[in-house]
Design an enzyme around this catalytic site. Structure first.
Site, mmCIF file in Angstrom:
data_model
loop_
_atom_site.group_PDB
_atom_site.id
_atom_site.type_symbol
_atom_site.label_atom_id
_atom_site.label_comp_id
_atom_site.label_asym_id
_atom_site.label_seq_id
_atom_site.Cartn_x
_atom_site.Cartn_y
_atom_site.Cartn_z
ATOM 1 N N GLU A 68 36.146 56.247 32.624
ATOM 2 C CA GLU A 68 36.349 55.276 31.555
ATOM 3 C C GLU A 68 36.552 56.022 30.244
ATOM 4 O O GLU A 68 35.962 57.077 30.029
ATOM 5 C CB GLU A 68 35.133 54.348 31.421
ATOM 6 C CG GLU A 68 34.807 53.540 32.648
ATOM 7 C CD GLU A 68 35.768 52.401 32.886
ATOM 8 O OE1 GLU A 68 36.442 51.968 31.925
ATOM 9 O OE2 GLU A 68 35.852 51.953 34.034
ATOM 10 N N ASP A 93 42.592 36.130 44.023
ATOM 11 C CA ASP A 93 41.798 36.443 42.844
ATOM 12 C C ASP A 93 42.724 36.818 41.679
ATOM 13 O O ASP A 93 42.538 36.377 40.550
ATOM 14 C CB ASP A 93 40.849 37.594 43.184
ATOM 15 C CG ASP A 93 39.708 37.751 42.212
ATOM 16 O OD1 ASP A 93 39.379 36.787 41.502
ATOM 17 O OD2 ASP A 93 39.133 38.851 42.181
#
Length: 112
Positions: A68, A93
């Site tokens: 990240e 989804d």
């Protein structure tokens, strides 16, 4: 039939469902699934799109290490990702996210 065509055939019905329900072009859904998962060969528990499991997620979760950006550098963290029963559920989804979130409203009116 080659593996790429098998992958397309496997997720196409759910992509068409997304078009019928939310007006999301199946070609967009297929292209993003191919790009994000390397034709279905790189996924987290059938999650083709790398969706993380936030606090509102009620389904199964798979914990994985991921890189990240913290604003200055990449760091490795442990994160919860959505875990789907199969690729079709992952596409559904994706359809739901693009079909119900206001920031994707332009996707729903796209013609090509």
């Amino acid at each position: 039939m080659d593996d790429k065509q098998r992958f397309i055939n496997q997720i196409l019905p759910a992509a068409i469902e997304g078009y019928k329900k939310y007006n999301i072009l199946p070609s967009l859904t297929l292209a993003q699934a191919v790009l994000e998962s390397g034709w279905g060969s790189h996924h987290i528990e059938n999650n083709l799109f790398g969706f993380k499991a936030n606090k509102g997620w009620k389904g199964k979760v798979a914990k994985r290490k991921t890189k990240e950006w913290d604003g200055k550098r990449y760091i490795t963290v442990s994160a919860n990702f959505r875990a789907d029963d199969n690729f079709q559920d992952s596409v559904r989804d994706h359809n739901r996210l693009l079909g119900t979130t206001s920031r994707y409203s332009k996707v729903r009116v796209s013609k090509d």
